[in-house]
Design an enzyme around this catalytic site. Structure first.
Site, PDB file in Angstrom:
ATOM      1  N   ASP A 236       2.954  36.770 -52.838  1.00 47.46           N
ATOM      2  CA  ASP A 236       2.299  35.451 -53.380  1.00 47.46           C
ATOM      3  C   ASP A 236       1.245  36.020 -54.540  1.00 47.46           C
ATOM      4  O   ASP A 236       0.114  37.429 -54.092  1.00 47.46           O
ATOM      5  CB  ASP A 236       1.188  34.693 -52.218  1.00 47.46           C
TER       6      ASP A 236
ATOM      7  N   ASP B 273       7.570  25.059 -45.430  1.00 45.87           N
ATOM      8  CA  ASP B 273       6.172  25.225 -45.010  1.00 45.87           C
ATOM      9  C   ASP B 273       6.093  24.274 -43.778  1.00 45.87           C
ATOM     10  O   ASP B 273       6.037  23.396 -43.785  1.00 45.87           O
ATOM     11  CB  ASP B 273       5.466  24.951 -46.138  1.00 45.87           C
TER      12      ASP B 273
END
Length: 259
Positions: free
Chosen positions: A130, A11
């Protein structure tokens, strides 16, 4: 038997690798180029690079950083974050990515999936999703966008099916509830999606020890497991995880591991 894949996720925020818990309280943990090179040396099967602020900031991918990461790895490399047009997909692939992950932009512009698959092939188009528990949704899970900050009206199972119909060749399924907790993957969510789509599903969120990967790759029916915290912390290496999975009877590629 088809080998299960181990995928490391980087990330990235402001050009640096970051890690949080349930998409919050992110801290800087290193340089993504150096970390990519190290995980490649350890024998990771694939690498995923997410620019976690791109969509929220309304900008495209950081091509220079993508190119520098790609120069360090000779395995499938997937990039997500801020990819909102066919030109973004093209420039990301030209920068060195084999696949692009469409998440927030796919929700806002579903035609991007179908057009991307038509131009570049289904194998290049990955749906990043997500999801978090929500009893108000038919499947029990709601889709979120913009790095988990914005709830949508999409049901996780419905969206997964639709994305595959549109042309997504793979799904990276991230459980917001489990993300960064290192308490184990969300098996119910992963199994539900895996059993209802005909493309590979990558489980993401919650990996903390090898047993968690064993469970999600077997009971959760995932085709691959994405890891971050458990290797970023230094508690495990990719090769040690693969050895543990092999001992548990999970088919993995051991030939690429550095002993």
């Amino acid at each position: 038997m088809l080998k299960k894949r181990i995928i490391v996720c980087l990330d990235v925020k402001d050009g640096r690798t970051t890690k949080g818990i349930k998409f919050k309280n992110n801290i800087d943990i290193g340089d993504p180029v150096e970390m990519a090179a190290e995980y490649y040396r350890q024998g990771v099967d694939e690498l995923v690079f997410y620019d976690i602020m791109a969509s929220a900031a309304g900008r495209g991918p950081i091509l220079d950083l993508i190119s520098r990461v790609a120069s360090q790895v000779f395995i499938p490399f997937c990039v997500g974050g801020g990819i909102g047009t066919i030109d973004d997909i093209r420039s990301t692939i030209l920068a060195g990515a084999e696949k692009v992950s469409l998440n927030s932009q796919a929700v806002k512009h579903p035609e991007l999936i179908s057009e991307g698959a038509r131009v570049f092939g289904n194998q290049c188009i990955v749906l990043g999703m997500d999801a978090a528990k929500d009893p108000a949704m038919p499947s029990g899970y709601r889709v979120f966008i913009n790095g988990g900050r914005v709830a949508t009206e999409l049901d996780a199972l419905d969206w997964a099916k639709k994305a595959v119909e549109l042309g997504a060749g793979e799904i990276v399924l991230n459980s917001i509830d489990a993300d960064g907790t290192r308490d184990g993957y969300e098996l119910n969510l992963t199994r539900m999606i895996s059993e209802n789509v005909n493309v590979p599903v990558i489980a993401s969120g919650g990996g903390g020890k090898p047993e968690h990967l064993t469970k999600v790759l077997s009971d959760g029916k995932a085709d691959a497991a994405l890891i971050a915290s458990m290797v970023h912390s230094g508690d495990y290496t990719v090769s040690s995880i693969k050895e543990a999975l092999n001992n548990d009877g999970i088919p993995v590629r051991l030939d690429v591991c550095t002993k």
